[in-house]
Design a protein around this motif. Structure first.
Motif, PDB file in Angstrom:
ATOM      1  N   VAL A 110      -5.908 -11.105  37.610  1.00  0.00           N
ATOM      2  CA  VAL A 110      -5.048 -10.179  36.875  1.00  0.00           C
ATOM      3  C   VAL A 110      -4.587 -10.868  35.596  1.00  0.00           C
ATOM      4  CG1 VAL A 110      -2.938  -8.829  36.942  1.00  0.00           C
ATOM      5  CG2 VAL A 110      -4.308  -9.097  39.011  1.00  0.00           C
ATOM      6  N   ILE A 111      -5.135 -10.414  34.478  1.00  0.00           N
ATOM      7  CA  ILE A 111      -4.788 -10.968  33.171  1.00  0.00           C
ATOM      8  C   ILE A 111      -4.370  -9.806  32.288  1.00  0.00           C
ATOM      9  CG2 ILE A 111      -5.628 -12.217  31.156  1.00  0.00           C
ATOM     10  CD1 ILE A 111      -7.733 -13.467  33.057  1.00  0.00           C
ATOM     11  N   ASP A 112      -3.176  -9.873  31.772  1.00  0.00           N
ATOM     12  CA  ASP A 112      -2.664  -8.824  30.899  1.00  0.00           C
ATOM     13  C   ASP A 112      -2.904  -9.239  29.447  1.00  0.00           C
ATOM     14  OD1 ASP A 112      -1.400  -6.803  29.600  1.00  0.00           O
ATOM     15  OD2 ASP A 112       0.531  -7.056  30.602  1.00  0.00           O
ATOM     16  N   LEU A 155      -2.167  -7.849  26.764  1.00  0.00           N
ATOM     17  CA  LEU A 155      -1.039  -7.556  25.884  1.00  0.00           C
ATOM     18  C   LEU A 155       0.000  -8.671  25.907  1.00  0.00           C
ATOM     19  CD1 LEU A 155      -0.562  -3.771  26.672  1.00  0.00           C
ATOM     20  CD2 LEU A 155      -1.727  -4.803  24.719  1.00  0.00           C
ATOM     21  N   LYS A 156       0.024  -9.447  26.990  1.00  0.00           N
ATOM     22  CA  LYS A 156       0.974 -10.548  27.096  1.00  0.00           C
ATOM     23  C   LYS A 156       0.386 -11.871  26.633  1.00  0.00           C
ATOM     24  CE  LYS A 156       3.688  -8.675  30.882  1.00  0.00           C
ATOM     25  NZ  LYS A 156       4.153  -8.896  32.245  1.00  0.00           N
ATOM     26  N   CYS A 157      -0.922 -11.929  26.462  1.00  0.00           N
ATOM     27  CA  CYS A 157      -1.574 -13.182  26.080  1.00  0.00           C
ATOM     28  C   CYS A 157      -1.258 -13.498  24.619  1.00  0.00           C
ATOM     29  CB  CYS A 157      -3.080 -13.099  26.282  1.00  0.00           C
ATOM     30  SG  CYS A 157      -3.917 -14.629  25.877  1.00  0.00           S
TER      31      CYS A 157
END
Length: 86
Positions: free
Chosen positions: A56-58, A60-62
């Motif tokens: 799970v990699i967002d 938009l938050k990276c």
């Protein structure tokens, strides 16, 4: 015309800064080469999927801060050409 104090300040602050900056750039290129080599090795071995198959990699938050690369327990994230690669 610059005086001796200006040259002294450049030597005291400028030279260490340039040395540190050069070290930082060399280190980043080394990490990118290492990431590219790991990716190539994984693709050749057919192991380019992460262990959980769905990390799970967002995006938009990276922030591309490389902190996620160090924190990833599965080594599913890497930095190649200055950008994240998952």
């Amino acid at each position: 015309m610059p005086d001796m104090l200006t040259y002294t300040a450049l030597l005291l602050y400028g030279v260490p800064f340039l040395i540190f900056f050069a070290w930082y750039i060399v280190r980043q290129h080394g990490r990118e080469r290492e990431g590219s080599a790991r990716l190539k090795q994984a693709v050749e071995a057919g192991l380019n999927e992460p262990a959980s198959l769905h990390p799970v990699i967002d995006p938009l938050k990276c922030l591309n801060s490389r902190a996620c690369v160090a924190a990833c327990p599965e080594n599913a994230i890497g930095i190649i050409d200055g950008r994240r690669n998952w």
